[in-house]
Design a protein around this motif. Structure first.
Motif, PDB file in Angstrom:
ATOM      1  N   GLY A  67      -1.862   0.027  -8.449  1.00  0.00           N
ATOM      2  CA  GLY A  67      -3.195  -0.625  -8.770  1.00  0.00           C
ATOM      3  C   GLY A  67      -3.115  -1.453  -9.959  1.00  0.00           C
ATOM      4  N   PHE A 109      -2.879   4.537  -8.350  1.00  0.00           N
ATOM      5  CA  PHE A 109      -3.492   4.164  -9.509  1.00  0.00           C
ATOM      6  C   PHE A 109      -2.679   3.079 -10.387  1.00  0.00           C
ATOM      7  CE2 PHE A 109      -7.170   6.678  -8.382  1.00  0.00           C
ATOM      8  CZ  PHE A 109      -8.195   5.745  -8.633  1.00  0.00           C
ATOM      9  N   VAL A 134      -8.904   3.684  -4.358  1.00  0.00           N
ATOM     10  CA  VAL A 134      -9.976   4.223  -3.980  1.00  0.00           C
ATOM     11  C   VAL A 134      -9.738   4.406  -2.309  1.00  0.00           C
ATOM     12  CG1 VAL A 134     -12.541   4.485  -3.697  1.00  0.00           C
ATOM     13  CG2 VAL A 134     -11.497   4.337  -5.738  1.00  0.00           C
ATOM     14  N   ILE A 152     -10.918  -5.282 -10.714  1.00  0.00           N
ATOM     15  CA  ILE A 152     -11.766  -4.394  -9.840  1.00  0.00           C
ATOM     16  C   ILE A 152     -10.972  -4.002  -8.492  1.00  0.00           C
ATOM     17  CG2 ILE A 152     -13.813  -4.317  -8.889  1.00  0.00           C
ATOM     18  CD1 ILE A 152     -15.314  -5.519 -11.115  1.00  0.00           C
ATOM     19  N   TRP A 166      -7.820  -4.321  -7.654  1.00  0.00           N
ATOM     20  CA  TRP A 166      -6.531  -3.553  -7.514  1.00  0.00           C
ATOM     21  C   TRP A 166      -6.640  -2.222  -8.123  1.00  0.00           C
ATOM     22  CZ3 TRP A 166      -4.403  -4.973  -3.568  1.00  0.00           C
ATOM     23  CH2 TRP A 166      -4.509  -6.291  -3.108  1.00  0.00           C
ATOM     24  N   ILE A 167      -7.484  -2.163  -9.264  1.00  0.00           N
ATOM     25  CA  ILE A 167      -7.635  -0.899  -9.949  1.00  0.00           C
ATOM     26  C   ILE A 167      -8.528   0.062  -9.549  1.00  0.00           C
ATOM     27  CG2 ILE A 167      -7.771   0.213 -12.276  1.00  0.00           C
ATOM     28  CD1 ILE A 167      -6.573  -2.613 -13.537  1.00  0.00           C
ATOM     29  N   VAL A 168      -9.619  -0.443  -8.716  1.00  0.00           N
ATOM     30  CA  VAL A 168     -10.669   0.295  -7.982  1.00  0.00           C
ATOM     31  C   VAL A 168     -10.632   0.363  -6.584  1.00  0.00           C
ATOM     32  CG1 VAL A 168     -13.180   0.965  -8.233  1.00  0.00           C
ATOM     33  CG2 VAL A 168     -12.095   0.049 -10.298  1.00  0.00           C
ATOM     34  N   VAL A 169     -10.927  -0.792  -6.000  1.00  0.00           N
ATOM     35  CA  VAL A 169     -10.949  -0.881  -4.524  1.00  0.00           C
ATOM     36  C   VAL A 169      -9.783  -0.509  -3.779  1.00  0.00           C
ATOM     37  CG1 VAL A 169     -11.540  -2.644  -2.714  1.00  0.00           C
ATOM     38  CG2 VAL A 169     -12.729  -2.893  -4.845  1.00  0.00           C
TER      39      VAL A 169
END
Length: 182
Positions: free
Chosen positions: A147, A144, A130, A122, A124-127
């Motif tokens: 991430g 991305f 984004v 979460i 590294w792939i979302v926070v």
């Protein structure tokens, strides 16, 4: 809010220093621009399971900030925040495992692994991506890709190397009832 103990404050200082040193001097280059395989997330995992989510968040935040500053630029805040996020989330998942009692059984290893994988994916792939887009107007495809690589590599580092550090730590602790009276 309860005060942090002196022990926790010292742990934050030591953890942030170790995080910084590993980030600055032991980063393993990858094929992804500005993204490395990072051993500091193993140290973050160890200190977070021992001292909780506040310590984990501070270690990630301070250690990552110092690491970024040491390269001569300003901190990359989206990634600093992601490191702090990882520390907090792992701490929330693992604070009741009580590994300081010397037990790191299969169930605890499973919770530790799951906490680190969820937090890193979460974080590294979302926070981070984004925030990269919102703060720095970075291209989505680039951030991305970074991430996903960071999420996977940091998960592996935290679970494998961090798990071994926790296991080694628990082996140094005498379990209750393990000493015989003569």
């Amino acid at each position: 809010m309860k005060k942090m103990s002196i022990k926790t404050v010292v742990a934050v200082g030591i953890g942030a220093a170790l995080f910084f040193v590993l980030a600055r001097f032991v980063a393993i280059p990858s094929g992804i621009p500005n993204t490395s395989i990072c051993l500091q997330y193993a140290v973050l995992a160890l200190f977070t399971i021992l001292y909780g989510p506040v310590a984990g968040g501070l270690i990630g935040f301070i250690g990552h900030t110092l690491g970024d500053l040491s390269w001569g630029g300003s901190p990359w805040w989206s990634w600093v925040i992601a490191s702090a996020f990882v520390g907090v989330v792992v701490g929330l998942f693992t604070k009741k495992l009580h590994v300081e009692e010397g037990d790191f059984n299969k169930k605890k290893v499973g919770v530790f692994a799951l906490a680190n994988v969820i937090a890193n994916l979460i974080g590294w792939i979302v926070v981070a991506p984004v925030l990269d887009i919102l703060i720095y107007a970075e291209p989505a495809k680039k951030v991305f890709a970074q991430g996903v690589f960071a999420g996977i590599s940091n998960s592996i580092t935290a679970v494998v190397v961090g798990g071994l550090l926790v296991l080694a730590y628990t082996k140094t602790i005498a379990k209750k009832g393990s000493l015989d009276k003569e």
